[in-house]
Structures are given as C-alpha cells and as structure tokens.
Design a protein around this motif. Structure first.
Motif, short mmCIF file in Angstrom:
data_model
loop_
_atom_site.label_atom_id
_atom_site.label_comp_id
_atom_site.label_asym_id
_atom_site.label_seq_id
_atom_site.Cartn_x
_atom_site.Cartn_y
_atom_site.Cartn_z
N VAL A 169 30.10 35.79 64.78
CA VAL A 169 31.47 36.18 64.94
C VAL A 169 31.71 37.31 65.53
O VAL A 169 30.61 38.34 65.36
CB VAL A 169 32.24 36.17 63.50
N ASN A 170 32.87 37.71 66.29
CA ASN A 170 32.91 39.03 66.83
C ASN A 170 31.82 39.09 68.17
O ASN A 170 31.52 40.21 68.36
CB ASN A 170 32.83 40.25 66.13
N THR A 171 31.52 37.92 68.78
CA THR A 171 30.83 38.01 70.03
C THR A 171 31.30 36.94 70.78
O THR A 171 32.07 36.24 70.68
CB THR A 171 29.25 37.39 69.47
N PRO A 172 30.94 37.03 72.40
CA PRO A 172 31.55 36.32 73.40
C PRO A 172 31.22 34.76 73.12
O PRO A 172 31.82 33.65 73.42
CB PRO A 172 30.98 36.77 74.46
N ILE A 176 32.97 31.19 73.67
CA ILE A 176 32.44 30.34 75.05
C ILE A 176 31.79 28.95 74.24
O ILE A 176 31.99 27.90 74.86
CB ILE A 176 31.41 30.93 75.55
N ILE A 177 31.17 28.93 73.30
CA ILE A 177 30.33 27.64 72.65
C ILE A 177 31.27 26.58 72.18
O ILE A 177 31.27 25.22 72.78
CB ILE A 177 29.55 28.06 71.64
N PRO A 246 40.18 32.77 69.56
CA PRO A 246 39.68 34.10 69.77
C PRO A 246 40.42 35.12 68.71
O PRO A 246 39.90 35.94 68.35
CB PRO A 246 40.30 34.30 71.07
N LEU A 247 41.56 34.76 68.36
CA LEU A 247 42.27 35.51 67.37
C LEU A 247 41.28 35.55 66.05
O LEU A 247 41.63 36.77 65.45
CB LEU A 247 43.78 35.16 66.99
N MET A 248 40.74 34.89 65.44
CA MET A 248 40.01 34.55 64.21
C MET A 248 38.58 34.97 64.62
O MET A 248 37.98 35.47 63.63
CB MET A 248 40.12 33.07 63.65
N MET A 249 38.14 34.70 65.97
CA MET A 249 36.70 34.91 66.20
C MET A 249 36.38 36.32 66.51
O MET A 249 35.45 36.95 66.37
CB MET A 249 36.29 33.85 67.18
N VAL A 250 37.38 37.16 67.33
CA VAL A 250 37.07 38.56 67.80
C VAL A 250 38.02 39.28 67.26
O VAL A 250 39.39 39.24 67.05
CB VAL A 250 37.21 38.19 69.36
N THR A 251 37.39 40.34 66.76
CA THR A 251 38.17 41.58 66.06
C THR A 251 37.96 42.90 66.96
O THR A 251 38.86 43.76 66.80
CB THR A 251 37.76 42.00 64.73
N SER A 252 37.02 42.86 67.86
CA SER A 252 36.62 44.10 68.67
C SER A 252 37.88 44.24 69.86
O SER A 252 37.78 43.02 70.45
CB SER A 252 35.43 44.12 69.03
#
Length: 308
Positions: A169-172, A176-177, A246-252
């Motif tokens: 989580v919080n990685t590209p 992508i996967i 992306p809203l849930m996976m990325v916070t940065s």
C-alpha cells in the motif's frame, strides 16, 4: 483549324463496355443497392445528434475553464464570459503546490505501465485459451466471462486488504498490478486470436523448428498488432479514469494520479471551480494525443501482410 478526331464505333463500344463493367463492380461492392434518400437523411440526423452528445460536454468544459466562480454562477454555460485562464492556472498551481503536472505524469506512468503489461497478459491468455486445449480451459473461459460481470469498485476493498498484508500500500505497485488484469482484454484477445491467427501458419512455424515462445513473439504478436492497440487503449483509459483504487491505495501526495489530486481540490472549502475545470481539461490532453496518434492502427486489417 484541325477538326477533332472522333473515336471509331468500336472504340466507343469498348469504352462504354468498360464503364458499364466498372459501374457493375461498384454496384456489387456497395451491396447492390444505394440507400434511399429518407434513410440517408435519418442516418445524418442520428450522427449529428451523437456528435452533439459527445462534443457538448467538451465544449462546456473548455468554456467553463476560462471563467471565475462568479462567472459560472451568473453567465450562461454555453457562452464565454471574461478571460480567467491565467488566474485559474495560477490558482491551480498554488493550491496543488505545483504538484499538478507531477500528478499528470503519475497518471501517464500508471496507465502506460498497466497498458503495456496488461496487453501482453491479455493477448497471451487469449492465445492460450484459443489455440491450446487443456483440462479446465472451458472453466477458465467461464471465469473470465464472469469477471466481466463484476464492477471494478466491488474488488477494491479485497484488493486493498491483500496489498496491505503484502506491504504494497502507498506504492505504485498497488495501482499498476491490479490494473494489469483485464477480463475484457482477455476476452477480446481470445476473439481476435480465433479470427486472425490461422492454425496452418502456426503449424508451419512449428514444423520449421520454431519454439512456442518464438511463435508467440514473432508471429502471433505481429498478427495481433491492431488488436493489441485496441486492448492497450481500453486498459489505458480504464487505469486513467480509475478513482476509487488509487484513492484507497495511495496517501502520499507525490504518488497521487490526477483524478485523486483534483478530487482533493474539490473537497476544499469554497474551491475555485474554474481552476478545477482547467485542471480536468489539461489532465485529459494526454488521452486526446494518444487517441489521435493510435487511431490509424484501428483501421488496419488484423491479418494484413501476414501471408504473402
């Protein structure tokens, strides 16, 4: 003054015969009958309505991106009012702390990576399902078709729990996967393989000593070039427009795509709507460039140049 040379009766007959044959060929190519005038009028009316339906929102966004909040509330949405382009762009850069173009770059990176990998996976899976008879192949095809029935949002929470347990989580990779897997791309790849990859060509390559990997990468992929462009565009657009994942996976802030970034601007108290609309307009430019660049490949024949 020299009199014009009149063609001989035989030449006239031959010319008329050629013209009639040409008209017959064109008549056969068009299906033997030209559409009637009412049919053509109705067709043009339907096409014009469809054109207006698709272009009207684009026109509204272009006009609204030049307005301030007051102009949006007081003026017509179809007519320009003032010129706030520079002010809106300045507000967009200030609110995003000059991260807007980074978000656009992130969206391009995520979409291109998912599109390239997802296209290869889809074509390879479609090729395997179409040309190889393996136990459970029918079940796999049924599962792929069942995957088309599930909305993407339904899988977001299970994907988040899975990637959270793997520490991604919080990685590209968290964007992508999941975007590389496209049931529709697999289904489309299988359909294209069945229609455009002849078994005789594959057997000839195997008899010449080509390995399965060489057959796939040097023969199959060349035959499926237009299909791969189509699948790539589907995956690219789906990844670009994906919002919940992306809203849930990325916070940065540095990893956000443009969709999530503009959503953050809209959630701000009293946002500059003209700036947000200008960001949406600028953010869709890569999609427009991509479609204009790749549209000529859609018209190419799937087996063009395969057999000489």
């Amino acid at each position: 003054m020299t009199a014009p040379i009149m063609p001989a009766p035989a030449d006239v007959t031959l010319a008329e015969t050629k013209k009639s044959r040409a008209r017959g060929v064109r008549h056969e190519e068009t299906g033997g009958q030209r559409p009637s005038l009412p049919t053509r009028i109705i067709t043009w009316i339907v096409l014009l309505i469809a054109l207006f339906y698709f272009l009207a929102p684009v026109y509204w966004v272009i006009i609204s991106a030049t307005k301030s909040n007051n102009d949006l509330y007081t003026s017509s949405g179809l007519l320009p009012a003032g010129n706030n382009i520079v002010a809106n762009y300045t507000a967009l850069m200030e609110w995003t702390q000059h991260q807007f173009w980074r978000w656009v770059g992130n969206s391009v990176f995520y979409s291109v990576a998912a599109g390239v990998v997802g296209t290869l996976v889809s074509v390879a899976a479609g090729y395997g399902l179409s040309k190889f008879r393996t136990p459970g192949g029918v079940v796999v095809q049924g599962m792929v078709l069942a995957g088309l029935l599930f909305p993407v949002a339904l899988m977001t929470v299970p994907l988040y729990l899975m990637f959270h347990s793997m520490g991604l989580v919080n990685t590209p990779w968290a964007i992508i996967i999941p975007s590389c897997v496209s049931p529709f791309g697999v289904f489309l790849g299988r359909i294209y393989v069945e229609a455009s990859v002849p078994d005789e060509l594959l057997e000839a390559a195997r008899l010449d000593g080509a390995s399965e990997l060489r057959v796939f990468f040097q023969i199959v992929l060349r035959l499926l070039a237009p299909a791969m462009v189509t699948i790539f565009l589907f995956i690219f657009v789906a990844t670009w427009n994906n919002f919940l994942l992306p809203l849930m996976m990325v916070t940065s802030t540095e990893l956000k795509p443009v969709t999530v970034g503009l959503y953050g601007m809209m959630s701000y108290f009293n946002p500059e709507y003209g700036a947000v609309l200008q960001g949406a307009l600028l953010g869709v430019l890569p999609l427009i460039v991509l479609f204009i660049t790749l549209q000529r490949y859609w018209q190419a024949g799937l087996t063009s140049g395969a057999v000489k």
